[in-house]
Enzyme design. Sequence first.
Site, short mmCIF file in Angstrom:
data_model
loop_
_atom_site.label_atom_id
_atom_site.label_comp_id
_atom_site.label_asym_id
_atom_site.label_seq_id
_atom_site.Cartn_x
_atom_site.Cartn_y
_atom_site.Cartn_z
N ASP A 135 37.12 7.07 27.24
CA ASP A 135 37.85 8.26 27.62
C ASP A 135 38.11 8.25 28.90
O ASP A 135 37.16 8.65 29.73
CB ASP A 135 37.31 9.37 26.81
CG ASP A 135 38.27 10.79 26.83
OD1 ASP A 135 39.03 10.93 27.99
OD2 ASP A 135 38.03 11.50 26.03
N ALA B 187 44.57 10.02 14.26
CA ALA B 187 44.92 10.60 15.47
C ALA B 187 46.60 10.74 15.41
O ALA B 187 46.91 11.61 14.84
CB ALA B 187 44.37 9.87 16.54
N ARG B 188 47.35 9.65 15.84
CA ARG B 188 48.80 9.47 15.54
C ARG B 188 49.34 8.33 15.21
O ARG B 188 48.71 7.36 15.79
CB ARG B 188 49.47 10.23 16.95
CG ARG B 188 49.39 11.74 17.15
CD ARG B 188 50.12 12.39 16.27
NE ARG B 188 50.20 13.86 16.69
CZ ARG B 188 49.26 14.75 16.02
NH1 ARG B 188 48.52 14.29 15.13
NH2 ARG B 188 49.51 16.11 16.30
N ASP C 268 45.42 7.82 8.28
CA ASP C 268 45.80 9.00 7.72
C ASP C 268 47.28 9.53 8.24
O ASP C 268 47.51 10.54 7.98
CB ASP C 268 44.80 10.24 8.16
CG ASP C 268 45.03 11.64 7.45
OD1 ASP C 268 45.15 11.61 6.42
OD2 ASP C 268 45.11 12.55 8.42
N GLU D 255 56.67 10.34 9.24
CA GLU D 255 56.27 10.94 8.06
C GLU D 255 57.44 12.21 7.41
O GLU D 255 58.07 12.72 8.16
CB GLU D 255 55.06 12.02 8.61
CG GLU D 255 53.79 10.98 9.14
CD GLU D 255 52.74 11.91 9.47
OE1 GLU D 255 52.56 12.94 9.34
OE2 GLU D 255 51.60 11.13 9.97
N HIS E 140 48.04 12.41 5.95
CA HIS E 140 47.97 13.33 7.04
C HIS E 140 47.21 14.43 6.33
O HIS E 140 47.54 15.63 6.78
CB HIS E 140 49.22 13.59 7.48
CG HIS E 140 49.20 13.97 9.07
ND1 HIS E 140 50.25 13.74 9.95
CD2 HIS E 140 48.15 14.65 9.66
CE1 HIS E 140 49.80 14.26 11.04
NE2 HIS E 140 48.43 14.69 11.18
N ILE E 141 46.06 14.27 5.78
CA ILE E 141 45.24 15.36 5.36
C ILE E 141 44.00 15.73 6.17
O ILE E 141 43.10 16.53 5.63
CB ILE E 141 44.89 15.12 3.88
CG1 ILE E 141 44.05 13.90 3.53
CG2 ILE E 141 46.26 15.20 2.96
CD1 ILE E 141 43.41 13.73 2.35
N ALA E 142 43.91 14.97 7.48
CA ALA E 142 42.62 15.06 7.97
C ALA E 142 42.03 16.54 8.53
O ALA E 142 41.10 17.12 8.28
CB ALA E 142 42.44 14.13 9.41
N ALA E 143 43.34 17.50 8.67
CA ALA E 143 42.90 18.94 8.91
C ALA E 143 42.95 19.72 7.94
O ALA E 143 42.76 21.05 7.98
CB ALA E 143 44.09 19.16 10.11
#
Length: 316
Positions: free
Chosen positions: A170, A230-231, A255, A260, A278-281
């Site tokens: 990072d 992430a993306r 994900d 999308e 895209h269900i991580a959140a």
Amino acid sequence: MKKVLIADKADALCEKVLKERGLEPVVKTGMKPEELKACVAQFDAIIVRSATTLTREIIEAATNLKAVARAGSGVDNIDVLACIDKKVLVMNTPFGNTVSTGEHAVAMMMALARHIPQANASTHAGKWEKKKFEGVEITGKTLGVIGCGNIGAVVADRAMGLKMHVLVFDPVMTAERARELGVKMVPLDELYAKSDFITYHVTINPATKGMLNKDAIAKMKKGVRLINCARGGIMVEADIKAALQSGQIAGLACDVYAKEPATEHPFFGMEQVICTPHIAASTKDAQVTVARQAAEQIADYLLTGKRTHAVNGDKI
């Protein structure tokens, strides 16, 4: 009374909070861009999640717009520069879905290690393919975390609890923060070379777009397993597919996708790939939290001028 458009599906608490604060919420989800452009001028604020994209064209048509809140962390579906030009404050809820997203990434990693979705489908089909689904342990393995912000830190913490070695890349992380988390910071090439699993937790920007490409893959361990919650834009899909076919990548858990909703995709149908929509959140806990936070942020700003988690606050 100031009007707030809730443009994406959100927990009912979002509407409730806005009403309690004396605002007029209007729930209108699933609008096409031209529909949104046609009605946006009547609203003082907009709350979105990830489905609605607020383009420059829409922002410029929003003549009364004062604020936008993203019920989530990423704001790549909002033209922030257009908002700066129009003096529209953009806010997000960076902590509301942190745990849910981090937990999903860990679940995807474990599913990759043990072929859980594939074994489940096979067993439901009446087969008994024990040898086919031999997996690997994660204990003692090395996890590379690319992007160790709020979500990456949750993943690193859980991975260490599972007795994994954690390496982090990072570019904005400080040595003090790394010591606080108990992780080892390394250059990206070293992370590639040493990691058995690699998980991505970065935003999409010029530096990260397409970073998961053939050059990066060539530096990784043969048989590496990748997780992307992430993306979608960080992936070069053709390069990843070729590496899956060659065995350079043993498995991918994905994900997110460049486009999308993803009803068709090069990864679909590949045995080595686990896909979720895209269900991580998407946990009840996270959705309640971000709905409340987004509503409170909008109410605070419209009624008192208070700014919370403003993405472009220094420009407005």
